[in-house]
Design an enzyme around this catalytic site. Structure first.
Site, PDB file in Angstrom:
ATOM      1  N   ASP A 107    -151.748  81.952  14.319  1.00 14.36           N
ATOM      2  CA  ASP A 107    -150.599  81.065  14.154  1.00 14.36           C
ATOM      3  C   ASP A 107    -149.297  81.772  14.523  1.00 14.36           C
ATOM      4  O   ASP A 107    -148.471  81.237  15.225  1.00 14.36           O
ATOM      5  CB  ASP A 107    -150.538  80.511  12.706  1.00 14.36           C
ATOM      6  CG  ASP A 107    -150.670  81.599  11.635  1.00 14.36           C
ATOM      7  OD1 ASP A 107    -150.811  82.789  11.963  1.00 14.36           O
ATOM      8  OD2 ASP A 107    -150.642  81.236  10.438  1.00 14.36           O
ATOM      9  N   ASP A 110    -146.076  88.347  13.421  1.00 10.94           N
ATOM     10  CA  ASP A 110    -144.970  88.692  12.541  1.00 10.94           C
ATOM     11  C   ASP A 110    -144.783  90.211  12.601  1.00 10.94           C
ATOM     12  O   ASP A 110    -144.203  90.721  13.562  1.00 10.94           O
ATOM     13  CB  ASP A 110    -145.305  88.170  11.141  1.00 10.94           C
ATOM     14  CG  ASP A 110    -144.178  88.306  10.136  1.00 10.94           C
ATOM     15  OD1 ASP A 110    -143.018  88.148  10.523  1.00 10.94           O
ATOM     16  OD2 ASP A 110    -144.468  88.575   8.951  1.00 10.94           O
ATOM     17  N   PHE A 159    -138.977  82.416   7.169  1.00  7.57           N
ATOM     18  CA  PHE A 159    -140.349  82.114   6.781  1.00  7.57           C
ATOM     19  C   PHE A 159    -140.602  80.624   7.028  1.00  7.57           C
ATOM     20  O   PHE A 159    -139.915  79.774   6.487  1.00  7.57           O
ATOM     21  CB  PHE A 159    -140.602  82.456   5.310  1.00  7.57           C
ATOM     22  CG  PHE A 159    -142.068  82.490   4.989  1.00  7.57           C
ATOM     23  CD1 PHE A 159    -142.815  83.642   5.188  1.00  7.57           C
ATOM     24  CD2 PHE A 159    -142.713  81.351   4.516  1.00  7.57           C
ATOM     25  CE1 PHE A 159    -144.176  83.669   4.916  1.00  7.57           C
ATOM     26  CE2 PHE A 159    -144.063  81.371   4.246  1.00  7.57           C
ATOM     27  CZ  PHE A 159    -144.802  82.536   4.443  1.00  7.57           C
ATOM     28  N   VAL A 160    -141.598  80.339   7.864  1.00  7.95           N
ATOM     29  CA  VAL A 160    -141.829  78.956   8.288  1.00  7.95           C
ATOM     30  C   VAL A 160    -143.153  78.420   7.739  1.00  7.95           C
ATOM     31  O   VAL A 160    -144.067  79.197   7.425  1.00  7.95           O
ATOM     32  CB  VAL A 160    -141.826  78.842   9.833  1.00  7.95           C
ATOM     33  CG1 VAL A 160    -140.439  79.131  10.383  1.00  7.95           C
ATOM     34  CG2 VAL A 160    -142.854  79.776  10.468  1.00  7.95           C
ATOM     35  N   ASP A 166    -148.726  78.300   6.002  1.00 12.31           N
ATOM     36  CA  ASP A 166    -148.594  77.909   4.595  1.00 12.31           C
ATOM     37  C   ASP A 166    -147.536  78.714   3.862  1.00 12.31           C
ATOM     38  O   ASP A 166    -147.126  79.787   4.294  1.00 12.31           O
ATOM     39  CB  ASP A 166    -149.922  78.149   3.880  1.00 12.31           C
ATOM     40  CG  ASP A 166    -150.178  79.649   3.659  1.00 12.31           C
ATOM     41  OD1 ASP A 166    -150.196  80.398   4.654  1.00 12.31           O
ATOM     42  OD2 ASP A 166    -150.321  80.065   2.486  1.00 12.31           O
TER      43      ASP A 166
HETATM   44  P1  IMP Z   1    -148.519  89.990  10.596  1.00 16.19           P
HETATM   45  O1  IMP Z   1    -149.755  90.800  10.333  1.00 16.19           O
HETATM   46  O2  IMP Z   1    -147.348  90.475   9.787  1.00 16.19           O
HETATM   47  O3  IMP Z   1    -148.179  89.828  12.054  1.00 16.19           O
HETATM   48  O4  IMP Z   1    -148.715  88.575   9.962  1.00 16.19           O
HETATM   49  C1  IMP Z   1    -149.710  87.779  10.281  1.00 16.19           C
HETATM   50  C2  IMP Z   1    -149.939  86.685   9.291  1.00 16.19           C
HETATM   51  O5  IMP Z   1    -148.913  86.549   8.288  1.00 16.19           O
HETATM   52  C3  IMP Z   1    -149.916  85.388  10.047  1.00 16.19           C
HETATM   53  O6  IMP Z   1    -151.172  85.137  10.615  1.00 16.19           O
HETATM   54  C4  IMP Z   1    -149.554  84.404   8.976  1.00 16.19           C
HETATM   55  O7  IMP Z   1    -150.701  83.983   8.308  1.00 16.19           O
HETATM   56  C5  IMP Z   1    -148.673  85.174   8.025  1.00 16.19           C
HETATM   57  N1  IMP Z   1    -147.254  84.879   8.270  1.00 16.19           N
HETATM   58  C6  IMP Z   1    -146.335  85.657   8.862  1.00 16.19           C
HETATM   59  N2  IMP Z   1    -145.129  85.052   8.931  1.00 16.19           N
HETATM   60  C7  IMP Z   1    -145.304  83.841   8.375  1.00 16.19           C
HETATM   61  C8  IMP Z   1    -144.426  82.711   8.159  1.00 16.19           C
HETATM   62  O8  IMP Z   1    -143.233  82.687   8.511  1.00 16.19           O
HETATM   63  N3  IMP Z   1    -144.985  81.633   7.558  1.00 16.19           N
HETATM   64  C9  IMP Z   1    -146.301  81.593   7.153  1.00 16.19           C
HETATM   65  N4  IMP Z   1    -147.148  82.603   7.351  1.00 16.19           N
HETATM   66  C10 IMP Z   1    -146.653  83.721   7.946  1.00 16.19           C
HETATM   67 MG    MG Z   2    -152.676  83.893   9.349  1.00 18.77          MG
END
Ligand code: IMP
Ligand code: MG
Length: 188
Positions: A107, A110, A159-160, A166
């Site tokens: 999705d 981040d 945060f979306v 979710d």
């Molecule tokens: P990362 O490992 O920090 O890149 O984050 C990955 C996971 O964090 C994503 O697959 C999402 O499930 C969750 N995530 C990161 N940012 C958001 C947000 O703004 N809204 C909801 N879920 C998020």
């Molecule tokens: Mg995820």
């Protein structure tokens, strides 16, 4: 199809960042690119659920390449808007990736930790190629050097929720991507 009125939780949004029609159009363009890039390749799509569920469902139906689908579940979130600790793969995929061209679908990119870890794991299992496709990219939050090969939208550092994303496991069914009113993030 969402009902014409949409779910009542739409009222929890402070503002909409990406509308359903913009998502639909962008997925069409991403699918065109993927159909071109994977035209003569064997393709294995690996969706990182739950977040990628809705994006993957719409994207896959626009792909013309014969493909196989698998899912895995990664977790680093503990009911908050901040990732805690390193991502863990809590539910492994079932298909054998050895020798296959894997397209990882998530999705949102981040910090990059989840996709970096999952891509590394799939490489280590012997995939021929590993590419990544994300609906959203929050570049400002990157903690590890990782870029996706296919990106739907770059978004600001907010945060979306919606369209699979979710907050505390809610709002995944919203048809758009939006930011909640501050009172709905309360308790963090
Ligand atoms: P990362 O490992 O920090 O890149 O984050 C990955 C996971 O964090 C994503 O697959 C999402 O499930 C969750 N995530 C990161 N940012 C958001 C947000 O703004 N809204 C909801 N879920 C998020
Ligand atoms: Mg995820």
């Amino acid at each position: 199809m969402p009902s014409p009125k949409g779910p009542p939780e739409l009222k929890h949004l402070d503002h909409v960042l990406v509308t359903p029609s913009a998502i639909k159009r962008r997925i069409g363009t991403l699918a065109d690119q993927l159909n071109h890039d994977y035209a003569h390749k064997d393709m294995m799509v690996v969706a990182i659920v739950n977040g990628a569920l809705i994006f993957a469902a719409d994207l896959l139906r626009a792909l013309r390449t014969p493909l196989r689908l698998d899912c895995l579940r990664a977790s680093s979130y503990h009911s908050s808007t901040k990732a805690v600790g390193e991502p863990r793969i809590v539910d492994q995929m079932k298909l054998d990736v050895r020798g296959h061209n894997v397209l990882l679908v998530d999705d949102i990119l981040d910090t990059g930790k989840t996709l970096a870890a999952v891509a590394g794991m799939i490489h280590a299992k012997g995939a021929a190629t590993v590419r990544t496709c994300v609906l959203l990219d929050k570049k400002a939050r990157r903690a590890v050097p990782f870029e996706a090969d296919y990106v739907g939208f770059e978004i600001p550092n907010e945060f979306v929720v919606g369209y699979g994303l979710d907050f505390n496991e809610r709002y995944r069914n919203l048809p758009c991507i939006g930011v909640l009113k501050p009172k709905y993030y309360a308790g963090l």
